[in-house]
Design a protein around this motif. Structure first.
Motif, PDB file in Angstrom:
ATOM      1  N   ASN A 152       0.870  -1.280  -0.136  1.00  0.00           N
ATOM      2  CA  ASN A 152      -0.061  -0.083   0.029  1.00  0.00           C
ATOM      3  C   ASN A 152       0.894   1.226  -0.128  1.00  0.00           C
ATOM      4  O   ASN A 152       0.837   2.120   0.905  1.00  0.00           O
ATOM      5  CB  ASN A 152      -0.999   0.042   1.002  1.00  0.00           C
ATOM      6  CG  ASN A 152      -1.963   1.040   0.998  1.00  0.00           C
ATOM      7  OD1 ASN A 152      -2.251   1.765   0.082  1.00  0.00           O
ATOM      8  ND2 ASN A 152      -2.719   1.018   2.122  1.00  0.00           N
ATOM      9  N   GLY A 175      -0.636   4.560   0.923  1.00  0.00           N
ATOM     10  CA  GLY A 175      -1.537   4.654   2.091  1.00  0.00           C
ATOM     11  C   GLY A 175      -2.723   4.932   2.150  1.00  0.00           C
ATOM     12  O   GLY A 175      -3.235   5.603   2.738  1.00  0.00           O
ATOM     13  N   LEU A 176      -3.666   4.387   1.129  1.00  0.00           N
ATOM     14  CA  LEU A 176      -4.930   4.517   0.975  1.00  0.00           C
ATOM     15  C   LEU A 176      -5.920   3.727   1.812  1.00  0.00           C
ATOM     16  O   LEU A 176      -5.589   2.621   1.906  1.00  0.00           O
ATOM     17  CB  LEU A 176      -5.290   3.993  -0.635  1.00  0.00           C
ATOM     18  CG  LEU A 176      -4.610   4.736  -1.657  1.00  0.00           C
ATOM     19  CD1 LEU A 176      -4.915   4.141  -3.048  1.00  0.00           C
ATOM     20  CD2 LEU A 176      -4.918   6.153  -1.679  1.00  0.00           C
ATOM     21  N   LYS A 177      -6.617   4.262   2.686  1.00  0.00           N
ATOM     22  CA  LYS A 177      -7.584   3.628   3.610  1.00  0.00           C
ATOM     23  C   LYS A 177      -9.096   3.860   3.458  1.00  0.00           C
ATOM     24  O   LYS A 177      -9.709   3.159   4.079  1.00  0.00           O
ATOM     25  CB  LYS A 177      -7.278   3.930   4.963  1.00  0.00           C
ATOM     26  CG  LYS A 177      -5.789   3.315   5.429  1.00  0.00           C
ATOM     27  CD  LYS A 177      -5.660   2.148   5.884  1.00  0.00           C
ATOM     28  CE  LYS A 177      -4.644   1.394   6.618  1.00  0.00           C
ATOM     29  NZ  LYS A 177      -4.598   0.200   7.049  1.00  0.00           N
ATOM     30  N   SER A 178      -9.408   4.783   2.281  1.00  0.00           N
ATOM     31  CA  SER A 178     -10.530   4.933   2.077  1.00  0.00           C
ATOM     32  C   SER A 178     -10.896   5.743   1.029  1.00  0.00           C
ATOM     33  O   SER A 178      -9.842   6.015   0.062  1.00  0.00           O
ATOM     34  CB  SER A 178     -11.244   6.335   3.253  1.00  0.00           C
ATOM     35  OG  SER A 178     -10.295   7.360   2.987  1.00  0.00           O
ATOM     36  N   ASP A 181      -9.301   9.166   0.760  1.00  0.00           N
ATOM     37  CA  ASP A 181      -7.723   9.128   0.383  1.00  0.00           C
ATOM     38  C   ASP A 181      -7.834   9.347  -1.178  1.00  0.00           C
ATOM     39  O   ASP A 181      -6.652  10.148  -1.510  1.00  0.00           O
ATOM     40  CB  ASP A 181      -7.094   7.934   1.123  1.00  0.00           C
ATOM     41  CG  ASP A 181      -7.110   8.128   2.484  1.00  0.00           C
ATOM     42  OD1 ASP A 181      -7.089   9.127   3.122  1.00  0.00           O
ATOM     43  OD2 ASP A 181      -6.975   6.782   3.149  1.00  0.00           O
ATOM     44  N   THR A 214     -11.580  -1.372  -6.311  1.00  0.00           N
ATOM     45  CA  THR A 214     -12.698  -1.159  -5.260  1.00  0.00           C
ATOM     46  C   THR A 214     -13.721  -2.309  -5.843  1.00  0.00           C
ATOM     47  O   THR A 214     -14.187  -2.390  -6.953  1.00  0.00           O
ATOM     48  CB  THR A 214     -12.887  -0.011  -4.550  1.00  0.00           C
ATOM     49  OG1 THR A 214     -14.152  -0.126  -3.435  1.00  0.00           O
ATOM     50  CG2 THR A 214     -13.576   0.749  -5.816  1.00  0.00           C
ATOM     51  N   VAL A 220      -6.849  -4.099   1.549  1.00  0.00           N
ATOM     52  CA  VAL A 220      -6.654  -3.262   2.566  1.00  0.00           C
ATOM     53  C   VAL A 220      -7.584  -3.450   3.922  1.00  0.00           C
ATOM     54  O   VAL A 220      -8.650  -3.403   3.811  1.00  0.00           O
ATOM     55  CB  VAL A 220      -7.083  -1.587   2.096  1.00  0.00           C
ATOM     56  CG1 VAL A 220      -6.821  -0.646   3.225  1.00  0.00           C
ATOM     57  CG2 VAL A 220      -6.182  -1.187   1.022  1.00  0.00           C
ATOM     58  N   GLU A 221      -6.792  -3.724   4.976  1.00  0.00           N
ATOM     59  CA  GLU A 221      -7.401  -4.057   6.411  1.00  0.00           C
ATOM     60  C   GLU A 221      -7.785  -2.728   7.003  1.00  0.00           C
ATOM     61  O   GLU A 221      -7.159  -1.743   6.625  1.00  0.00           O
ATOM     62  CB  GLU A 221      -6.492  -4.860   7.130  1.00  0.00           C
ATOM     63  CG  GLU A 221      -6.169  -6.383   6.480  1.00  0.00           C
ATOM     64  CD  GLU A 221      -7.205  -7.411   6.411  1.00  0.00           C
ATOM     65  OE1 GLU A 221      -8.393  -7.207   7.182  1.00  0.00           O
ATOM     66  OE2 GLU A 221      -7.195  -8.253   5.678  1.00  0.00           O
ATOM     67  N   GLY A 222      -8.930  -2.695   7.510  1.00  0.00           N
ATOM     68  CA  GLY A 222      -9.326  -1.469   8.334  1.00  0.00           C
ATOM     69  C   GLY A 222      -9.677  -0.590   7.266  1.00  0.00           C
ATOM     70  O   GLY A 222      -9.692   0.739   7.623  1.00  0.00           O
ATOM     71  N   PHE A 223      -9.940  -0.918   5.998  1.00  0.00           N
ATOM     72  CA  PHE A 223     -10.709  -0.192   5.171  1.00  0.00           C
ATOM     73  C   PHE A 223     -12.020   1.011   5.857  1.00  0.00           C
ATOM     74  O   PHE A 223     -12.764   0.400   6.385  1.00  0.00           O
ATOM     75  CB  PHE A 223     -11.191  -0.655   3.987  1.00  0.00           C
ATOM     76  CG  PHE A 223     -12.091   0.194   2.885  1.00  0.00           C
ATOM     77  CD1 PHE A 223     -11.232   1.090   2.151  1.00  0.00           C
ATOM     78  CD2 PHE A 223     -13.462   0.266   2.836  1.00  0.00           C
ATOM     79  CE1 PHE A 223     -12.092   1.866   1.350  1.00  0.00           C
ATOM     80  CE2 PHE A 223     -14.080   0.855   1.803  1.00  0.00           C
ATOM     81  CZ  PHE A 223     -13.373   1.964   1.154  1.00  0.00           C
ATOM     82  N   GLU A 224     -12.083   2.091   5.729  1.00  0.00           N
ATOM     83  CA  GLU A 224     -13.125   2.885   6.351  1.00  0.00           C
ATOM     84  C   GLU A 224     -14.105   3.047   5.320  1.00  0.00           C
ATOM     85  O   GLU A 224     -14.188   3.323   4.125  1.00  0.00           O
ATOM     86  CB  GLU A 224     -12.691   4.428   6.465  1.00  0.00           C
ATOM     87  CG  GLU A 224     -11.726   4.307   7.292  1.00  0.00           C
ATOM     88  CD  GLU A 224     -10.714   5.683   7.707  1.00  0.00           C
ATOM     89  OE1 GLU A 224     -11.537   6.926   7.059  1.00  0.00           O
ATOM     90  OE2 GLU A 224      -9.580   5.888   7.999  1.00  0.00           O
TER      91      GLU A 224
END
Length: 300
Positions: free
Chosen positions: A144, A147-150, A153, A206, A227-231
């Motif tokens: 990643n 650093g994409l989490k959402s 981002d 996605t 991505v774990e912890g995706f918002e």
């Protein structure tokens, strides 16, 4: 006088004949509408003993494996149609974006691939009641690097591109979160989105969480990661509610399907079929208060 008598006799004969015709017509009409009730798409399929289903190759909702149609949406549809006396399914693979056009053109009797109910689609098809619910997920290059989490981002960095399956709800979800149209690349299916990220043509892809997670496991790629912890985006349509969809003219078929679906929810069959296909009753069963009408109206 003879003329008047002849006219009267003729008039009485015509009335009697019309009455006879009316009686026989009503009998014929009544007989034609009995035998389980009504003519329509349901009766047509029951007579044929076969239903034609359009599906997208999207595991674990509906997919083809070793020439066989599998998946949660498929198993649920098969169980419902069996209850309706239709045991043969003519399964046809199509790109996700071609399911609704194919249904409207009469190529399919029903489409089922965990398709999310949303107000726009409700204008084009007659959805059955929800069969499952699910959230969203994100896949990026290994490590990643961005650093994409959402989705936010992605929106915050106009240089980031995301590959999305054509016709999927994620296209609108991304736009709702501020992602620009130029950042979104269209692809025909999940493997094509993976290929875009692996090759560097896109930075992420996605889709519904379970779909892309299982697809990644099957692909065995060492260049991608989930991505774990995706918002989850806080927008209308998340979580999504998946259902079978019917032609707008075939509400008799839709209504009969809904009736049997409700029975299979009640007796635990739907929960069992979800569990069989890697979903969970706790996370993916639809709450009783959630209905297609409410989702179509934007209440969920």
């Amino acid at each position: 006088m003879k003329k008047l008598l002849l006219t009267s006799i003729l008039l009485l004969s015509l009335i009697a004949l019309a009455a006879c015709g009316s009686d026989s017509s009503e009998d014929a009409s009544g007989e034609g509408n009995s035998s389980d009730g009504e003519s329509g798409k349901l009766a047509e399929l029951q007579d044929a003993g076969k239903v034609t289903i359009g599906f997208a190759n999207e595991k674990p909702y509906a997919y083809e494996e070793d020439g066989e149609l599998k998946g949660a949406a498929v198993d649920i549809a098969a169980a419902v149609f069996k209850e309706l006396g239709i045991e043969e399914m003519d399964s046809q693979l199509a790109d996700f974006g071609q399911l609704i056009p194919g249904l409207k053109a009469g190529k399919f009797d029903v489409i089922t691939a965990g398709m999310a109910i949303n107000p726009d689609r409700c204008k084009n098809v007659a959805f059955g009641e929800p069969e499952m619910k699910y959230g969203e997920g994100l896949i990026v290059q290994k490590g990643n690097p961005l650093g994409l989490k959402s989705y936010k981002d992605i929106a915050d960095n106009p240089d980031v591109t995301v590959s999305v399956m054509a016709g999927a709800t994620e296209n609108e979800f991304l736009k709702s979160e501020g992602v620009g149209e130029k950042q979104i690349q269209s692809a025909p299916d999940i493997p094509a989105t993976f290929s875009a990220v692996e090759s560097g043509r896109a930075d992420a892809t996605t889709g519904t969480e379970m779909t892309i997670k299982m697809a990644l496991e099957s692909a065995g790629s060492d260049k991608l990661e989930f991505v774990e912890g995706f918002e989850q985006p806080d927008i209308d349509g998340v979580p999504s509610y998946g259902a079978a969809a019917f032609h707008k003219d075939n509400t008799d078929l839709r209504d009969a399907y809904n009736e049997k679906l409700a029975e299979l929810k009640e007796d635990g069959t739907v929960a069992e079929l979800l569990e069989k296909n890697s979903f969970s009753e706790e996370n993916n069963m639809v709450e009783a208060e959630v209905t297609t009408e409410k989702v179509c109206n934007g209440e969920y």
